[in-house]
Write an enzyme that holds these catalytic residues in place. Structure first.
Site, PDB file in Angstrom:
ATOM      1  N   CYS A  19     -20.399  -5.417  -7.322  1.00  0.00           N
ATOM      2  CA  CYS A  19     -19.732  -6.204  -8.310  1.00  0.00           C
ATOM      3  C   CYS A  19     -19.950  -7.454  -8.707  1.00  0.00           C
ATOM      4  N   CYS A  64     -21.168  -4.019 -18.426  1.00  0.00           N
ATOM      5  CA  CYS A  64     -21.602  -3.708 -16.555  1.00  0.00           C
ATOM      6  C   CYS A  64     -20.558  -1.859 -16.328  1.00  0.00           C
ATOM      7  N   CYS A 120     -15.398   3.256   2.422  1.00  0.00           N
ATOM      8  CA  CYS A 120     -16.554   2.906   1.603  1.00  0.00           C
ATOM      9  C   CYS A 120     -16.215   1.777   0.678  1.00  0.00           C
ATOM     10  N   CYS A 167     -14.453  10.758  -3.374  1.00  0.00           N
ATOM     11  CA  CYS A 167     -14.860   9.971  -3.374  1.00  0.00           C
ATOM     12  C   CYS A 167     -15.387   9.456  -1.635  1.00  0.00           C
ATOM     13  N   CYS A 215     -20.732  -0.006 -10.713  1.00  0.00           N
ATOM     14  CA  CYS A 215     -20.107   0.473  -9.483  1.00  0.00           C
ATOM     15  C   CYS A 215     -20.697   1.963 -10.552  1.00  0.00           C
ATOM     16  N   CYS A 242     -22.791   4.753  -7.404  1.00  0.00           N
ATOM     17  CA  CYS A 242     -21.286   5.499  -6.307  1.00  0.00           C
ATOM     18  C   CYS A 242     -21.718   6.114  -5.769  1.00  0.00           C
ATOM     19  N   ASP A 285       0.945  -1.022  -0.462  1.00  0.00           N
ATOM     20  CA  ASP A 285       0.170  -0.367  -0.245  1.00  0.00           C
ATOM     21  C   ASP A 285       1.031   1.445  -0.186  1.00  0.00           C
ATOM     22  N   CYS A 333     -14.874  -5.874 -17.532  1.00  0.00           N
ATOM     23  CA  CYS A 333     -16.216  -6.134 -16.997  1.00  0.00           C
ATOM     24  C   CYS A 333     -17.376  -6.118 -18.417  1.00  0.00           C
ATOM     25  N   CYS A 373     -19.233   0.446  -3.966  1.00  0.00           N
ATOM     26  CA  CYS A 373     -18.646  -0.215  -5.410  1.00  0.00           C
ATOM     27  C   CYS A 373     -18.697  -1.451  -5.612  1.00  0.00           C
TER      28      CYS A 373
HETATM   29  C1  B12 Z   1      -4.360   6.859  -3.042  1.00  0.00           C
HETATM   30  C2  B12 Z   1      -4.697   5.890  -2.744  1.00  0.00           C
HETATM   31  C3  B12 Z   1      -6.289   5.955  -2.541  1.00  0.00           C
HETATM   32  C4  B12 Z   1      -7.034   6.507  -2.836  1.00  0.00           C
HETATM   33  C5  B12 Z   1      -7.542   6.967  -4.297  1.00  0.00           C
HETATM   34  C6  B12 Z   1      -8.513   5.524  -5.020  1.00  0.00           C
HETATM   35  C7  B12 Z   1      -7.889   5.494  -6.677  1.00  0.00           C
HETATM   36  N1  B12 Z   1      -8.835   4.961  -7.621  1.00  0.00           N
HETATM   37  O1  B12 Z   1      -7.038   6.124  -6.854  1.00  0.00           O
HETATM   38  C8  B12 Z   1      -8.675   6.601  -2.129  1.00  0.00           C
HETATM   39  C9  B12 Z   1      -8.509   7.212  -0.325  1.00  0.00           C
HETATM   40  C10 B12 Z   1      -9.912   7.446  -2.701  1.00  0.00           C
HETATM   41  C11 B12 Z   1      -8.336   4.694  -1.909  1.00  0.00           C
HETATM   42  C12 B12 Z   1     -10.279   4.403  -2.233  1.00  0.00           C
HETATM   43  C13 B12 Z   1      -9.915   3.737  -1.713  1.00  0.00           C
HETATM   44  N2  B12 Z   1      -8.954   2.222  -1.856  1.00  0.00           N
HETATM   45 CO1  B12 Z   1      -6.678   2.942  -2.324  1.00  0.00          CO
HETATM   46  N3  B12 Z   1      -4.975   3.176  -2.927  1.00  0.00           N
HETATM   47  C14 B12 Z   1      -4.655   4.556  -2.689  1.00  0.00           C
HETATM   48  C15 B12 Z   1      -3.257   3.615  -3.306  1.00  0.00           C
HETATM   49  C16 B12 Z   1      -2.009   4.024  -2.363  1.00  0.00           C
HETATM   50  C17 B12 Z   1      -2.206   4.663  -4.856  1.00  0.00           C
HETATM   51  C18 B12 Z   1      -3.371   4.364  -5.875  1.00  0.00           C
HETATM   52  C19 B12 Z   1      -3.256   5.280  -7.107  1.00  0.00           C
HETATM   53  O2  B12 Z   1      -2.020   5.107  -7.242  1.00  0.00           O
HETATM   54  N4  B12 Z   1      -3.899   5.533  -7.676  1.00  0.00           N
HETATM   55  C20 B12 Z   1      -3.590   6.846  -8.606  1.00  0.00           C
HETATM   56  C21 B12 Z   1      -3.841   6.486  -9.779  1.00  0.00           C
HETATM   57  C22 B12 Z   1      -4.607   7.173 -11.152  1.00  0.00           C
HETATM   58  O3  B12 Z   1      -4.377   4.519 -10.088  1.00  0.00           O
HETATM   59  P1  B12 Z   1      -4.868   3.583 -10.776  1.00  0.00           P
HETATM   60  O4  B12 Z   1      -6.221   4.010 -10.579  1.00  0.00           O
HETATM   61  O5  B12 Z   1      -4.573   2.688 -10.351  1.00  0.00           O
HETATM   62  O6  B12 Z   1      -4.457   4.137 -11.755  1.00  0.00           O
HETATM   63  C23 B12 Z   1      -4.611   3.270 -12.880  1.00  0.00           C
HETATM   64  C24 B12 Z   1      -5.728   3.110 -13.876  1.00  0.00           C
HETATM   65  O7  B12 Z   1      -6.141   4.001 -13.825  1.00  0.00           O
HETATM   66  C25 B12 Z   1      -5.418   2.702 -14.894  1.00  0.00           C
HETATM   67  N5  B12 Z   1      -6.310   2.930 -16.222  1.00  0.00           N
HETATM   68  C26 B12 Z   1      -6.735   4.404 -16.816  1.00  0.00           C
HETATM   69  N6  B12 Z   1      -7.053   4.339 -17.460  1.00  0.00           N
HETATM   70  C27 B12 Z   1      -8.039   2.385 -18.017  1.00  0.00           C
HETATM   71  C28 B12 Z   1      -8.172   1.803 -19.168  1.00  0.00           C
HETATM   72  C29 B12 Z   1      -9.122   0.692 -18.997  1.00  0.00           C
HETATM   73  C30 B12 Z   1      -9.417  -0.385 -20.175  1.00  0.00           C
HETATM   74  C31 B12 Z   1      -7.980   0.171 -17.380  1.00  0.00           C
HETATM   75  C32 B12 Z   1      -8.062  -1.604 -17.687  1.00  0.00           C
HETATM   76  C33 B12 Z   1      -7.197   0.869 -16.643  1.00  0.00           C
HETATM   77  C34 B12 Z   1      -6.913   1.708 -17.226  1.00  0.00           C
HETATM   78  O8  B12 Z   1      -4.371   2.910 -15.107  1.00  0.00           O
HETATM   79  C35 B12 Z   1      -3.692   3.731 -14.616  1.00  0.00           C
HETATM   80  C36 B12 Z   1      -1.776   3.629 -14.085  1.00  0.00           C
HETATM   81  O9  B12 Z   1      -2.223   1.789 -13.782  1.00  0.00           O
HETATM   82  C37 B12 Z   1      -2.912   2.638  -3.890  1.00  0.00           C
HETATM   83  C38 B12 Z   1      -1.962   1.626  -3.271  1.00  0.00           C
HETATM   84  C39 B12 Z   1      -0.836   1.924  -4.293  1.00  0.00           C
HETATM   85  N7  B12 Z   1       0.436   2.073  -4.053  1.00  0.00           N
HETATM   86  O10 B12 Z   1      -1.282   1.761  -5.367  1.00  0.00           O
HETATM   87  C40 B12 Z   1      -3.931   1.844  -2.471  1.00  0.00           C
HETATM   88  C41 B12 Z   1      -5.358   1.001  -3.289  1.00  0.00           C
HETATM   89  C42 B12 Z   1      -5.558   0.603  -4.369  1.00  0.00           C
HETATM   90  N8  B12 Z   1      -6.157   1.157  -1.962  1.00  0.00           N
HETATM   91  C43 B12 Z   1      -6.974   0.168  -1.932  1.00  0.00           C
HETATM   92  C44 B12 Z   1      -8.488  -0.423  -1.370  1.00  0.00           C
HETATM   93  C45 B12 Z   1      -8.402  -1.386  -0.913  1.00  0.00           C
HETATM   94  C46 B12 Z   1      -9.273   1.015  -1.490  1.00  0.00           C
HETATM   95  C47 B12 Z   1     -11.269   0.524  -0.804  1.00  0.00           C
HETATM   96  C48 B12 Z   1     -11.390  -0.291  -0.920  1.00  0.00           C
HETATM   97  C49 B12 Z   1     -10.797   0.964   0.821  1.00  0.00           C
HETATM   98  C50 B12 Z   1     -11.944   1.499   1.237  1.00  0.00           C
HETATM   99  N9  B12 Z   1     -12.689   0.727   1.336  1.00  0.00           N
HETATM  100  O11 B12 Z   1     -12.275   2.756   1.029  1.00  0.00           O
HETATM  101  C51 B12 Z   1     -11.420   2.478  -1.715  1.00  0.00           C
HETATM  102  C52 B12 Z   1     -11.731   2.256  -2.989  1.00  0.00           C
HETATM  103  C53 B12 Z   1     -11.894   3.207  -3.502  1.00  0.00           C
HETATM  104  C54 B12 Z   1     -11.650   3.235  -5.469  1.00  0.00           C
HETATM  105  N10 B12 Z   1     -13.145   2.480  -6.021  1.00  0.00           N
HETATM  106  O12 B12 Z   1     -10.362   2.587  -5.795  1.00  0.00           O
HETATM  107  C55 B12 Z   1      -6.226  -1.094  -2.140  1.00  0.00           C
HETATM  108  C56 B12 Z   1      -6.832  -1.835  -3.337  1.00  0.00           C
HETATM  109  C57 B12 Z   1      -7.182  -3.723  -3.212  1.00  0.00           C
HETATM  110  C58 B12 Z   1      -7.359  -4.474  -5.486  1.00  0.00           C
HETATM  111  N11 B12 Z   1      -7.919  -5.395  -4.985  1.00  0.00           N
HETATM  112  O13 B12 Z   1      -7.133  -3.308  -6.119  1.00  0.00           O
HETATM  113  C59 B12 Z   1      -5.325  -1.044  -2.333  1.00  0.00           C
HETATM  114  C60 B12 Z   1      -3.968  -1.858  -3.927  1.00  0.00           C
HETATM  115  C61 B12 Z   1      -4.116  -0.838  -1.520  1.00  0.00           C
HETATM  116  C62 B12 Z   1      -3.456  -2.463  -1.057  1.00  0.00           C
HETATM  117  N12 B12 Z   1      -2.120  -2.624  -0.691  1.00  0.00           N
HETATM  118  O14 B12 Z   1      -4.428  -3.429  -0.927  1.00  0.00           O
HETATM  119  N13 B12 Z   1      -7.732   4.534  -2.515  1.00  0.00           N
HETATM  120  S1  SF4 Z   2     -19.798  -3.270 -11.452  1.00  0.00           S
HETATM  121 FE1  SF4 Z   2     -17.016  -4.722 -11.169  1.00  0.00          FE
HETATM  122  S2  SF4 Z   2     -18.219  -6.066 -13.652  1.00  0.00           S
HETATM  123 FE2  SF4 Z   2     -19.299  -4.424 -12.861  1.00  0.00          FE
HETATM  124  S3  SF4 Z   2     -17.806  -2.579 -14.274  1.00  0.00           S
HETATM  125 FE3  SF4 Z   2     -17.867  -2.451 -11.840  1.00  0.00          FE
HETATM  126  S4  SF4 Z   2     -15.730  -3.494 -11.661  1.00  0.00           S
HETATM  127 FE4  SF4 Z   2     -16.794  -3.634 -13.703  1.00  0.00          FE
HETATM  128  S1  SF4 Z   3     -15.653   3.714  -2.852  1.00  0.00           S
HETATM  129 FE1  SF4 Z   3     -17.621   4.329  -2.337  1.00  0.00          FE
HETATM  130  S2  SF4 Z   3     -17.875   6.837  -2.845  1.00  0.00           S
HETATM  131 FE2  SF4 Z   3     -15.983   5.948  -3.488  1.00  0.00          FE
HETATM  132  S3  SF4 Z   3     -16.331   5.817  -5.677  1.00  0.00           S
HETATM  133 FE3  SF4 Z   3     -16.654   3.792  -4.584  1.00  0.00          FE
HETATM  134  S4  SF4 Z   3     -19.073   4.220  -3.729  1.00  0.00           S
HETATM  135 FE4  SF4 Z   3     -18.178   5.882  -4.644  1.00  0.00          FE
END
Ligand code: B12
Ligand code: SF4
Ligand code: SF4
Length: 348
Positions: free
Chosen positions: A250, A193, A243, A216, A196, A200, A133, A190, A246
């Site tokens: 799924c 679908c 939260c 978020c 998510c 949200c 993380d 996905c 989302c």
């Molecule tokens: C910052 C962070 C957050 C932030 C921002 C989340 C985000 N989506 O970026 C906040 C605080 C909101 C957050 C929330 C959560 N987080 Co968080 N978070 C992180 C952290 C530290 C960095 C993520 C990051 O780099 N974000 C920057 C964005 C741009 O990166 P990205 O989304 O990976 O970007 C990629 C995609 O956008 C993709 N992409 C872009 N275009 C396209 C197009 C296609 C077709 C595809 C396939 C992909 C794609 O490419 C990008 C670059 O690789 C990671 C740990 C880590 N070091 O990675 C944990 C991590 C992602 N978090 C985690 C968790 C568990 C959560 C939560 C579920 C916690 C909760 N229940 O409240 C929520 C989920 C929210 C959500 N829907 O994402 C886990 C996820 C595990 C998993 N199964 O994926 C991680 C990996 C930590 C861990 N080691 O377990 N998080």
């Molecule tokens: S709910 Fe799950 S399967 Fe449906 S779009 Fe979101 S991540 Fe993909």
């Molecule tokens: S964690 Fe909750 S608020 Fe954040 S993107 Fe998912 S459904 Fe939306």
């Protein structure tokens, strides 16, 4: 000495992980998407993620000798608390990943044990970095590249046999290990679908695969330090720490989530769906005692009680008024302001 990738992954499973895969270290394929995300300000106040962004995209900047990345996952799914707890608006909802002891403390020692085993197998000290993380790597992209699944439209990593309730961790090593075929190529996606995105509560996805942290609930309740924008407060329901909306909807989660080898999760419904009034009454000392060892202290008392005040206001119940009246007199102005805002909604 040649190290067999299958043995390395088998060892990772023996150490208590549920899944393991290997990727060749290099550059993040979606570095441009990460840069665009930062430029659009979607990281909100998380300044640490915007620091040295190129470092996050290029593994050699983290460990110049890195040749391979071993990526591991551990399921954190356990059964829901009884429905009367889960749906009671006077109880808070805590995101599943925080149901128990802090996962960073549980996963990192296992990764370090894996590194020690690799030293013995290789007959030399293996240069490595272990991350769970907090490291400067795009963990989900690397997990997908290591064959552990695919990235869903909610941006999380989904494993086709485990769903998305997975902690991820990585061990970067200077060993040449046979990589797995990347997940996206063989494991499905996905399709049409969009559940998510539709569920949200705050519409935090401006497009599939892109999350705006500023909206978020996970960000707002855990990472954000100050006041929560008033327009978002009513949408937070009774989420007081993180939260899972989302993920809950799924289809991959519904069909494939199952308990794994994590032994540090908490099944006590009083702990995972606590009474909001009890939390509102916690002073510093009792807050620390109640949540010691769990991820919750990240918000500090003032952050959690700010969230609790919002949830009490969202309950629509007259029972929420007495604890809010006490919170409105809290010496911390952040808590007092959120309590007053909620009281104004309940006492009309
Ligand atoms: C910052 C962070 C957050 C932030 C921002 C989340 C985000 N989506 O970026 C906040 C605080 C909101 C957050 C929330 C959560 N987080 Co968080 N978070 C992180 C952290 C530290 C960095 C993520 C990051 O780099 N974000 C920057 C964005 C741009 O990166 P990205 O989304 O990976 O970007 C990629 C995609 O956008 C993709 N992409 C872009 N275009 C396209 C197009 C296609 C077709 C595809 C396939 C992909 C794609 O490419 C990008 C670059 O690789 C990671 C740990 C880590 N070091 O990675 C944990 C991590 C992602 N978090 C985690 C968790 C568990 C959560 C939560 C579920 C916690 C909760 N229940 O409240 C929520 C989920 C929210 C959500 N829907 O994402 C886990 C996820 C595990 C998993 N199964 O994926 C991680 C990996 C930590 C861990 N080691 O377990 N998080
Ligand atoms: S709910 Fe799950 S399967 Fe449906 S779009 Fe979101 S991540 Fe993909
Ligand atoms: S964690 Fe909750 S608020 Fe954040 S993107 Fe998912 S459904 Fe939306």
């Amino acid at each position: 000495m040649h190290l067999d990738a299958a043995r390395v992954k088998a060892r990772a499973l023996e150490l208590g992980f549920d899944i393991a895969g290997i990727a060749r270290a290099g550059r993040a394929e979606r570095a441009a998407a990460f840069h665009a995300w930062l430029e659009a300000g979607r990281h909100a106040d998380m300044a640490w993620i915007a620091r040295e962004p190129e470092r996050r995209c290029e593994i050699s900047r983290v460990l110049p000798e890195a040749r391979s990345m071993i990526v591991v996952g551990l399921s954190y799914f356990i059964a829901d608390p009884p429905p009367e707890y889960w749906s009671d608006p006077l109880r808070g909802r805590i995101a599943r990943y925080a149901w128990g002891r802090d996962y960073h403390d549980e996963l990192l020692p296992r990764l370090r044990e894996l590194a020690a085993w690799l030293d013995a197998e290789a007959g030399r000290p293996v240069a490595h970095r272990a991350y769970v993380d907090t490291g400067p790597v795009l963990e989900r992209e690397w997990a997908a590249r290591a064959g552990l699944g695919f990235i869903g439209k909610h941006t999380l990593l989904i494993h086709p046999e485990w769903g998305s309730y997975l902690f991820l961790g990585e061990l970067l090593v200077d060993l040449d290990l046979e990589p797995d075929p990347p997940g996206d190529d063989r494991l499905g996606t996905c399709g049409s679908c969009r559940r998510c995105q539709d569920i949200c509560p705050t519409h935090a996805f401006p497009a599939p695969y892109i999350l705006d942290s500023r909206l978020c609930i996970s960000y707002l309740t855990i990472e954000h330090r100050g006041a929560i924008p008033e327009a978002l407060r009513p949408k937070m329901g009774n989420w007081i720490y993180g939260c899972d909306e989302c993920q809950q909807v799924c289809p991959w989660v519904k069909q494939f989530s199952r308990p794994g080898r994590a032994r540090f999760l908490n099944y006590d419904p009083e702990w995972i769906a606590p009474r909001l009034a009890d939390l509102a009454a916690l002073d510093e000392e009792r807050f620390r005692a109640r949540f010691r060892g769990s991820p919750i202290p990240r918000t500090k008392r003032r952050g959690l009680l700010r969230n609790v005040c919002i949830a009490l206001g969202n309950s629509g119940s007259a029972e929420a008024i007495p604890p809010l009246e006490i919170a409105a007199r809290d010496p911390d102005p952040l808590i007092a302001e959120h309590a007053r805002w909620s009281l104004a909604r309940l006492v009309r």
